[in-house]
Enzyme design. Structure first.
Site, PDB file in Angstrom:
ATOM      1  N   HIS A 157       0.824  -1.213   0.000  1.00  0.00           N
ATOM      2  CA  HIS A 157       0.000   0.000   0.000  1.00  0.00           C
ATOM      3  C   HIS A 157       0.863   1.270   0.000  1.00  0.00           C
ATOM      4  O   HIS A 157       0.429   2.328   0.472  1.00  0.00           O
ATOM      5  CB  HIS A 157      -0.945   0.050   1.209  1.00  0.00           C
ATOM      6  N   SER A 279      16.261  20.530 -17.665  1.00  0.00           N
ATOM      7  CA  SER A 279      15.128  21.427 -17.863  1.00  0.00           C
ATOM      8  C   SER A 279      15.585  22.650 -18.629  1.00  0.00           C
ATOM      9  O   SER A 279      16.718  23.112 -18.466  1.00  0.00           O
ATOM     10  CB  SER A 279      14.551  21.842 -16.509  1.00  0.00           C
TER      11      SER A 279
END
Length: 449
Positions: A157, A279
């Site tokens: 989970h 970037s």
């Protein structure tokens, strides 16, 4: 406009011609070497049963070998005005050997001609994909062995659950690929039957020898029913792409893990600069574009497989022109799958494990189940031990002995099963190599003088 194989002298509407031809002049370039090999086997069969003179068959095989090599080297062309690779191949044969080139189509249809070419291509691509899966599985096994004892949290989970190691993590994906390599043998069995001789789907009223052609091309058997041969269009493409999607499903989980564990917040893994990009605005960024694009390829493969199933599904039996639309996505799918396996085989060996960060994340709570088992070993029923550990966790008195127990069963942190996995991998590699050699020898027999 060039003559079509089906033309009867009537004028062709240019718009209709472009629509029905589609992108076949480009797509069929990938099928051309396989079409040439299949045509050579067909010519030998025609001579074998007396429907073609031996000298004509030899001339055709020699010319087809040249065209095969040109196609492999990217020198074979299909003119825009030609309908497909079959037209271009036959036109080239007529140009090189004269009237014998006009005889090559005896006892076959474009329907079983393309069926055979696609089947030969799928055989080749499946073996290549299998080899890629073997190489990647080996990389995962090496990673698992190198990091067998390096601790990391195990998650369920997306929450910390139990102790694990990077070795267990890497081994999981090697095991997944080994299972896929077992499944590959089943897909191969579906491809290992020769459709040539089905013609348009009802056979031909001539004494052809389908078993002879199948043996020449290295198939273990004939696809008996001519109607089923046509019904199989899309079925075999979907089987290969379905296998690739299953492989991608395993790899997608690894890619997700790498993306997550390499974030600053986790810091368990590092990506080499060669596998990142920057970037255009933020100088500090090292973006995991390779991981993200590879993950996208996994989903792309599922979309391509669905496209093949959608085109082939919902049709009556026998041949329909819809099947023409199967070629492009099939080729795109196997190309994408091969690229995925190749780039991950390069990434796994250079993935940087940051053991200190992973160890810091292995807090005492990971050992809750272990401590319960220690209490069970002392005679406490498991449910009572479970509740006692729960109380200790709640009141802050939980202090487990981390070294008390180790999973030594097969597959556990203390016994990954690397030796067995390597034996299975060697067997898979051996089968692939043997099959590849057998097909290469079959091709040599087709081309032999």
């Amino acid at each position: 406009m060039a003559d079509t194989l089906w033309g009867k002298g009537a004028a062709l509407d240019a718009v209709i011609h472009r629509f029905t031809v589609g992108d076949d002049p480009v797509v069929d370039l990938s099928l051309a070497p396989h079409d040439a090999l299949g045509s050579a086997a067909h010519a030998r069969m025609l001579a074998h049963v007396g429907l073609l003179k031996q000298d004509e068959a030899r001339a055709l095989v020699k010319a087809l070998k040249g065209l095969h090599d040109e196609a492999r080297e990217g020198r074979f062309t299909i003119l825009p005005e030609q309908e497909d690779g079959h037209t271009a191949l036959e036109a080239a044969l007529v140009e090189r050997v004269g009237d014998a080139g006009k005889r090559i189509h005896l006892a076959r249809s474009r329907n079983d001609q393309v069926l055979l070419a696609v089947r030969l291509l799928l055989r080749e691509e499946l073996l290549a994909l299998g080899a890629g899966a073997v190489g990647l599985a080996e990389s995962f096994l090496d990673f698992a062995q190198q990091h067998a004892q390096v601790a990391m949290p195990g998650y369920t989970h997306l929450r910390r659950a139990m102790p694990s190691t990077f070795g267990m993590w890497g081994m999981a994906f090697a095991e997944g690929l080994l299972e896929e390599l077992e499944a590959l043998r089943g897909v191969w069995g579906r491809l290992d039957r020769c459709p040539l001789g089905a013609a348009a789907g009802f056979g031909v009223p001539l004494p052809i020898d389908r078993e002879y052609t199948a043996k020449l091309l290295g198939f273990s058997r004939v696809q008996r029913s001519p109607i089923d041969a046509q019904n199989g269009r899309g079925r075999h493409e979907a089987a290969v792409l379905g296998w690739a999607c299953s492989v991608a499903g395993t790899l997608e989980k690894w890619l997700w893990d790498v993306q997550l564990y390499s974030t600053d917040e986790f810091g368990f893994l590092g990506l080499p600069d060669a596998f990142t990009t920057g970037s255009s605005i933020m100088p500090q960024k090292k973006n995991p574009d390779v991981v993200e694009l590879a993950r996208g390829r996994c989903r792309e493969l599922r979309g391509i497989a669905h496209q093949v199933e959608a085109v082939a599904g919902g049709l009556p039996s026998s041949y329909h022109r819809d099947f023409q639309l199967l070629k492009r996505p099939t080729l795109a799918g196997v190309t994408s799958a091969r690229a995925l396996l190749d780039v991950l085989t390069r990434l796994v060996p250079v993935l940087q494990v940051k053991a200190d960060a992973a160890a810091r994340a292995c807090d005492d709570t990971l050992y809750a189940a272990h401590h319960a088992y220690v209490l069970v070993a002392g005679g406490l029923p498991f449910r009572d031990a479970y509740r006692q550990v729960g109380r200790e966790l709640a009141d802050g008195t939980f202090h487990p002995d981390r070294s008390a127990l180790t999973a030594t069963h097969l597959g556990g942190a203390g016994n990954l099963g690397l030796a067995q996995a390597r034996e299975e991998l060697a067997a898979a590699r051996g089968w692939l190599d043997d099959t590849h050699r057998a097909l290469a020898k079959a091709a040599e027999r087709v081309w032999a003088d």
